[in-house]
Design a protein around this motif. Sequence first.
Motif, short mmCIF file in Angstrom:
data_model
loop_
_atom_site.label_atom_id
_atom_site.label_comp_id
_atom_site.label_asym_id
_atom_site.label_seq_id
_atom_site.Cartn_x
_atom_site.Cartn_y
_atom_site.Cartn_z
N THR A 150 -15.47 17.97 26.58
CA THR A 150 -14.90 17.16 25.49
C THR A 150 -13.41 17.42 25.37
OG1 THR A 150 -17.02 17.38 24.34
CG2 THR A 150 -15.18 16.49 23.08
N LEU A 151 -13.02 18.68 25.43
CA LEU A 151 -11.60 19.02 25.39
C LEU A 151 -10.85 18.34 26.53
CD1 LEU A 151 -11.48 22.84 24.58
CD2 LEU A 151 -10.27 21.03 23.35
N ALA A 152 -11.41 18.40 27.72
CA ALA A 152 -10.77 17.79 28.88
C ALA A 152 -10.62 16.28 28.70
CB ALA A 152 -11.58 18.09 30.14
N GLN A 153 -11.64 15.64 28.17
CA GLN A 153 -11.58 14.19 27.96
C GLN A 153 -10.52 13.82 26.93
OE1 GLN A 153 -15.61 12.76 27.09
NE2 GLN A 153 -16.40 14.05 28.74
N ILE A 154 -10.38 14.63 25.89
CA ILE A 154 -9.36 14.36 24.87
C ILE A 154 -7.97 14.51 25.46
CG2 ILE A 154 -8.32 15.20 22.72
CD1 ILE A 154 -11.19 16.07 21.86
N PHE A 155 -7.69 15.62 26.15
CA PHE A 155 -6.35 15.85 26.67
C PHE A 155 -6.03 14.98 27.88
CE2 PHE A 155 -6.69 19.58 23.95
CZ PHE A 155 -5.41 19.64 23.42
N ALA A 156 -7.06 14.43 28.51
CA ALA A 156 -6.83 13.48 29.61
C ALA A 156 -6.65 12.05 29.10
CB ALA A 156 -8.00 13.54 30.60
N GLY A 157 -6.81 11.87 27.79
CA GLY A 157 -6.63 10.54 27.21
C GLY A 157 -7.84 9.64 27.29
N LYS A 158 -9.01 10.21 27.61
CA LYS A 158 -10.23 9.40 27.72
C LYS A 158 -10.94 9.28 26.37
CE LYS A 158 -10.90 11.10 32.45
NZ LYS A 158 -11.73 11.99 33.30
N VAL A 159 -10.82 10.28 25.52
CA VAL A 159 -11.37 10.25 24.16
C VAL A 159 -10.18 10.17 23.21
CG1 VAL A 159 -12.54 11.62 22.41
CG2 VAL A 159 -13.50 11.48 24.72
N TYR A 199 -7.91 26.66 32.58
CA TYR A 199 -9.21 26.72 31.92
C TYR A 199 -9.94 25.37 32.04
CZ TYR A 199 -12.43 26.13 28.00
OH TYR A 199 -13.52 25.83 27.23
N LEU A 200 -9.23 24.27 31.79
CA LEU A 200 -9.85 22.95 31.89
C LEU A 200 -10.30 22.65 33.31
CD1 LEU A 200 -7.50 20.78 29.61
CD2 LEU A 200 -9.74 21.74 29.02
N SER A 201 -9.46 23.01 34.28
CA SER A 201 -9.79 22.71 35.67
C SER A 201 -10.97 23.54 36.18
CB SER A 201 -8.57 22.92 36.57
OG SER A 201 -8.20 24.29 36.63
N LYS A 202 -11.17 24.74 35.60
CA LYS A 202 -12.28 25.61 36.02
C LYS A 202 -13.58 25.30 35.30
CE LYS A 202 -9.83 28.36 38.77
NZ LYS A 202 -10.07 28.44 40.23
N THR A 203 -13.49 24.73 34.11
CA THR A 203 -14.71 24.54 33.29
C THR A 203 -15.12 23.08 33.14
OG1 THR A 203 -13.40 24.47 31.25
CG2 THR A 203 -14.23 26.62 31.94
N ALA A 204 -14.23 22.15 33.47
CA ALA A 204 -14.54 20.73 33.29
C ALA A 204 -13.93 19.91 34.43
CB ALA A 204 -14.01 20.24 31.93
N GLU A 205 -14.29 20.27 35.64
CA GLU A 205 -13.69 19.65 36.82
C GLU A 205 -13.87 18.13 36.85
OE1 GLU A 205 -14.11 21.97 40.66
OE2 GLU A 205 -15.63 22.97 39.43
N ALA A 206 -15.02 17.65 36.40
CA ALA A 206 -15.28 16.21 36.46
C ALA A 206 -14.37 15.41 35.54
CB ALA A 206 -16.75 15.93 36.10
N ASP A 207 -13.91 16.04 34.46
CA ASP A 207 -13.11 15.33 33.46
C ASP A 207 -11.63 15.68 33.50
OD1 ASP A 207 -15.24 13.89 31.82
OD2 ASP A 207 -16.00 15.95 31.80
N TRP A 208 -11.28 16.76 34.18
CA TRP A 208 -9.87 17.17 34.25
C TRP A 208 -9.44 17.16 35.72
CZ3 TRP A 208 -6.15 17.30 30.85
CH2 TRP A 208 -4.94 17.90 31.19
N THR A 209 -8.61 16.21 36.08
CA THR A 209 -8.23 16.03 37.49
C THR A 209 -6.74 16.31 37.71
OG1 THR A 209 -7.85 13.66 37.07
CG2 THR A 209 -10.04 14.30 37.84
N PHE A 210 -6.12 17.02 36.78
CA PHE A 210 -4.67 17.23 36.84
C PHE A 210 -4.27 18.63 37.28
CE2 PHE A 210 -5.72 14.09 33.57
CZ PHE A 210 -5.06 12.98 34.06
N GLY A 211 -5.26 19.44 37.67
CA GLY A 211 -4.94 20.78 38.13
C GLY A 211 -4.34 21.63 37.03
N ASN A 212 -3.60 22.66 37.43
CA ASN A 212 -2.94 23.52 36.44
C ASN A 212 -1.49 23.75 36.85
OD1 ASN A 212 -4.31 25.51 38.51
ND2 ASN A 212 -2.67 26.69 37.52
N ALA A 213 -0.62 23.83 35.86
CA ALA A 213 0.81 24.06 36.09
C ALA A 213 1.45 24.41 34.77
CB ALA A 213 1.47 22.82 36.70
N LYS A 214 2.66 24.97 34.85
CA LYS A 214 3.41 25.27 33.62
C LYS A 214 3.87 23.98 32.94
CE LYS A 214 5.30 29.80 34.94
NZ LYS A 214 5.03 29.84 36.39
#
Length: 367
Positions: A150-159, A199-214
């Motif tokens: 759910t967090l990933a969907q919100i920050f990805a703009g899907k929710v 954290y998002l990329s490791k726990t919600a791979e299907a919903d977070w496709t942006f990897g990790n970066a600063k």
Amino acid sequence: MKLQRHGAIACLALTAVLGLSACGSDNEPTGASASGSASASADCGKGTLNAQGSSAQKNAMAEWIKAYQQKCAGTTINYEPTGSGAGIQAFIAGTADFAGSDSALKPEEQPQADAKCTDGQALNLPMVIGPVAVVYNVSGVDNLQLKPATLAQIFAGKVTKWDDPAIKADNPDAKLPSTAIQAVHRSDESGTTDNFTKYLSKTAEADWTFGNAKAWKAPGGVGAAKSDGVASKVKSTEGTLSYVEWSYAENAGLKKAKVQNGAGEWAELTADSAGKAIAGAKIEGQGNDLKMSIDYNTKEAGAYPIVLVTYEIVCSKGLAADKLPLVKGLLSHAASAEGQAAMVELGYAPLPDSVRTRVETAVKSLA
């Protein structure tokens, strides 16, 4: 400090969880307890030290500096919370004597940083655990719960609405408004962003496709500069959701969501629950380079999964003769049992003692 009300309880919990060997007394000023026996053996230099970087560790560094300067007269230590990315660049450019960063040096940054260390290398020294709170401002909504997906969907703009079915599923008893969600992210390069997106990329791979970066990579949302800016934006704006270090969330009086961990539990952020997450962390650096790997999918009972380790980036060798005693003295205090215990009331979790003692050894070896 707002965290003093549960400092003693958190300290006792951390003693049990992490094996911390000493905790400061709530009846004694933090600076006084922090400048006790551990820092008595620290090197006291003269002159000025300039460092910058992570804003997540700003409050920790301010306390360590205060305690060290009380012990060592004639020292001036400046720490500017410019953000992890800016701190590393300042270290590489030679304008910072050491850098604070919420992420270890990247493979492409390591050789540039090593080049600043005559006959040595740039070390990643974990100095304190900074739990990352998921904070929100929604009138009439308390005790919010959010799964990683759910967090990933919100920050990805899907929710995009607070009454979205995904949020309702996580909060079946809550009365959620149809208010639009303003997802707030850091506008500057930040180790907190790096850790949160990891954290998002490791726990919600299907919903977070942006990897990790600063730097924030996902589209949409609203940017705010540094940790203070994020906390202020959420506090002042209805409908917001963001991620910020626990100390900033507490000091701003922000509501904090429970997050589902790898065991399927709804974990509340406390010093105890953050410490449990670090119990599964591993050191993956070599020798005195103590870069750590965090298990964001931890199944440890009661563990709050979104935590970061904030580092000091420092030369193993090659420090200027007038800077070496200052760097060793300050970081020796920070890594001491007393220095770590003082962090609980500021919204941080101390390092596990097994890690803390290795940091102490690494600091002593600086030359």
